[in-house]
Design a protein around this motif. Structure first.
Motif, short mmCIF file in Angstrom:
data_model
loop_
_atom_site.label_atom_id
_atom_site.label_comp_id
_atom_site.label_asym_id
_atom_site.label_seq_id
_atom_site.Cartn_x
_atom_site.Cartn_y
_atom_site.Cartn_z
N LEU A 18 0.84 -1.20 0.00
CA LEU A 18 0.00 0.00 0.00
C LEU A 18 0.88 1.24 0.00
O LEU A 18 1.68 1.44 0.91
N PRO A 19 0.73 2.12 -0.99
CA PRO A 19 1.52 3.36 -1.03
C PRO A 19 1.14 4.31 0.10
O PRO A 19 0.04 4.25 0.65
N ARG A 20 2.07 5.19 0.42
CA ARG A 20 1.78 6.24 1.38
C ARG A 20 0.69 7.16 0.83
O ARG A 20 0.54 7.33 -0.38
N GLY A 21 -0.06 7.77 1.74
CA GLY A 21 -1.07 8.73 1.32
C GLY A 21 -2.26 8.12 0.64
O GLY A 21 -2.86 8.75 -0.24
N THR A 22 -2.63 6.90 1.04
CA THR A 22 -3.80 6.23 0.46
C THR A 22 -4.74 5.79 1.57
O THR A 22 -4.36 5.64 2.72
N PHE A 23 -5.99 5.56 1.19
CA PHE A 23 -7.05 5.14 2.10
C PHE A 23 -7.56 3.80 1.60
O PHE A 23 -8.12 3.71 0.51
N THR A 24 -7.35 2.74 2.38
CA THR A 24 -7.73 1.39 1.98
C THR A 24 -8.74 0.82 2.97
O THR A 24 -8.52 0.87 4.18
N ALA A 25 -9.83 0.28 2.45
CA ALA A 25 -10.82 -0.41 3.27
C ALA A 25 -10.68 -1.91 3.06
O ALA A 25 -10.40 -2.36 1.94
N VAL A 26 -10.87 -2.68 4.12
CA VAL A 26 -10.79 -4.14 4.05
C VAL A 26 -12.13 -4.70 4.53
O VAL A 26 -12.58 -4.38 5.63
N MET A 27 -12.74 -5.53 3.68
CA MET A 27 -14.04 -6.13 3.99
C MET A 27 -13.97 -7.64 3.81
O MET A 27 -13.05 -8.15 3.18
N GLY A 28 -14.96 -8.33 4.33
CA GLY A 28 -15.03 -9.77 4.16
C GLY A 28 -16.09 -10.36 5.05
O GLY A 28 -16.49 -9.74 6.05
N PRO A 29 -16.55 -11.57 4.73
CA PRO A 29 -17.55 -12.24 5.57
C PRO A 29 -17.00 -12.50 6.96
O PRO A 29 -15.79 -12.44 7.20
N SER A 30 -17.88 -12.79 7.90
CA SER A 30 -17.46 -13.15 9.24
C SER A 30 -16.51 -14.35 9.18
O SER A 30 -16.78 -15.33 8.48
N GLY A 31 -15.39 -14.25 9.88
CA GLY A 31 -14.41 -15.34 9.88
C GLY A 31 -13.46 -15.32 8.70
O GLY A 31 -12.68 -16.27 8.52
N SER A 32 -13.49 -14.25 7.91
CA SER A 32 -12.64 -14.21 6.71
C SER A 32 -11.19 -13.87 7.01
O SER A 32 -10.32 -14.05 6.17
N GLY A 33 -10.91 -13.34 8.22
CA GLY A 33 -9.54 -12.99 8.58
C GLY A 33 -9.29 -11.50 8.71
O GLY A 33 -8.14 -11.07 8.84
N LYS A 34 -10.36 -10.68 8.69
CA LYS A 34 -10.19 -9.22 8.73
C LYS A 34 -9.46 -8.77 10.00
O LYS A 34 -8.51 -7.99 9.93
N SER A 35 -9.92 -9.23 11.15
CA SER A 35 -9.31 -8.80 12.41
C SER A 35 -7.88 -9.29 12.51
O SER A 35 -6.99 -8.56 12.97
N THR A 36 -7.64 -10.52 12.08
CA THR A 36 -6.28 -11.06 12.12
C THR A 36 -5.36 -10.28 11.20
O THR A 36 -4.21 -9.98 11.55
N PHE A 37 -5.85 -9.92 10.03
CA PHE A 37 -5.08 -9.09 9.11
C PHE A 37 -4.67 -7.79 9.78
O PHE A 37 -3.50 -7.38 9.74
N LEU A 38 -5.64 -7.10 10.40
CA LEU A 38 -5.35 -5.81 11.02
C LEU A 38 -4.34 -5.97 12.15
O LEU A 38 -3.40 -5.18 12.28
N GLN A 39 -4.52 -7.00 12.96
CA GLN A 39 -3.61 -7.21 14.09
C GLN A 39 -2.19 -7.51 13.64
O GLN A 39 -1.22 -6.99 14.22
N CYS A 40 -2.04 -8.31 12.59
CA CYS A 40 -0.70 -8.63 12.08
C CYS A 40 -0.08 -7.43 11.39
O CYS A 40 1.11 -7.13 11.56
N ALA A 41 -0.87 -6.70 10.61
CA ALA A 41 -0.34 -5.54 9.89
C ALA A 41 0.08 -4.44 10.84
O ALA A 41 1.04 -3.70 10.56
N ALA A 42 -0.60 -4.32 11.98
CA ALA A 42 -0.32 -3.25 12.93
C ALA A 42 0.65 -3.67 14.03
O ALA A 42 0.92 -2.89 14.95
N GLY A 43 1.18 -4.87 13.96
CA GLY A 43 2.12 -5.32 14.98
C GLY A 43 1.48 -5.67 16.30
O GLY A 43 2.15 -5.75 17.33
N LEU A 44 0.16 -5.91 16.30
CA LEU A 44 -0.54 -6.31 17.52
C LEU A 44 -0.51 -7.83 17.69
O LEU A 44 -0.78 -8.34 18.77
N ASP A 45 -0.22 -8.55 16.62
CA ASP A 45 -0.10 -10.00 16.64
C ASP A 45 1.04 -10.37 15.69
O ASP A 45 1.35 -9.61 14.77
#
Length: 275
Positions: free
Chosen positions: A52-79
């Motif tokens: 993802l380039p700097r200065g961009t706005f990205t939304a992440v969607m998906g069905p329940s259980g698709s991995g959205k929360s895990t993605f965010l946690q890994c990308a942000a260094g929370l997991d």
């Protein structure tokens, strides 16, 4: 944006030193996250590649259980991913210890959560200044006034969160995320607890932070209207990127999401029958 998934590649060696500036705010290379062992293993992320380039706005969607929360946690260094590499602002974070990750989150990342996560005993100004205080930096009240003015709360600095509406509290959370001029702002369902009008105000602030201040926003949401504020929408299914849309209206995003959810449901039914 570059987007690939389910492709095996050799991960880069961990390094905590900043790499040469690539112009990318977020980079995931073959990121996998597993929970459990043996037959009970859950593959929450199945090999994500993302740039993802700097200065961009990205939304992440998906069905329940698709991995959205895990993605965010890994990308942000929370997991920590089970495999793969994560870079934020050119810095490899995968090999960092907890102290290094904590310092990075405090000084170079911003967070906006559905539940606001404001400290009720602190004033609005003190909540906004908290990331600077935790990072050991001088509490710059002029900077706090600037970001509070940007979110339309310049006159609320001395109030406490309990004296504000939900929308005002979320605007305080946005100001807090902006105070350190972070490399990336991660937003987890930031409009989930807000009415339509207030949600639009908060999304407008995130959009303005990207367009006017050069911020990078990565937002997980279930709401197609919220996702329509983004430059692009990434769709997750079964831990992998299944599709994406560039700057699209809410109706198109909703239709794509419905098709994805329907396909995931059929897959689950088929898998259950096979079992």
């Amino acid at each position: 944006m570059r987007l690939r998934s389910n492709r095996r590649q050799r991960s880069a060696a961990p390094s905590v030193a900043p790499a040469a500036d690539s112009g990318l705010a977020v980079e995931l290379r073959d990121v996998r996250r597993r929970y459990g062992r043996g037959a009970g293993t859950v593959h929450a992320l199945a090999g994500l590649d993302l740039a993802l380039p700097r200065g961009t706005f990205t939304a992440v969607m998906g069905p329940s259980g698709s991995g959205k929360s895990t993605f965010l946690q890994c990308a942000a260094g929370l997991d920590r991913p089970s495999e793969g590499s994560v870079r934020l602002g050119g810095t490899e974070i995968t090999g960092m210890d907890e102290n290094e990750l904590t310092e990075l989150r405090r000084s170079r990342l911003g967070f906006v959560f559905q539940a606001f996560n404001l400290l009720p005993s602190l004033t609005v100004e003190q909540n906004v200044l908290l990331p600077l205080r935790l990072a050991g930096h001088r509490e710059d009240r002029r900077r706090a006034a600037e970001v509070l003015g940007r979110v339309g709360l310049a006159d609320k600095a001395g109030r406490r969160p309990g004296e504000l509406s939900g929308g005002q509290q979320q605007r305080v959370a946005v100001a807090r995320a902006l105070i350190t001029s972070p490399d990336v702002i991660f937003a987890d369902e930031p409009t989930g607890a807000l009415d339509t009008r207030t949600a639009a105000e908060v999304l407008g602030l995130l959009r303005h932070a990207v367009d006017e201040a050069g911020a990078t926003v990565v937002m997980v949401t279930h709401d197609p209207v919220a996702a329509s504020w983004a430059d692009r929408v990434l769709f997750l299914a079964n831990g992998a990127f299944a599709d994406h849309l560039e700057r699209s209206p809410a109706a198109r995003i909703a239709a794509r999401m419905a098709a994805l959810t329907s396909g995931a449901s059929r897959s689950n039914v088929t898998a259950g029958a096979a079992a």
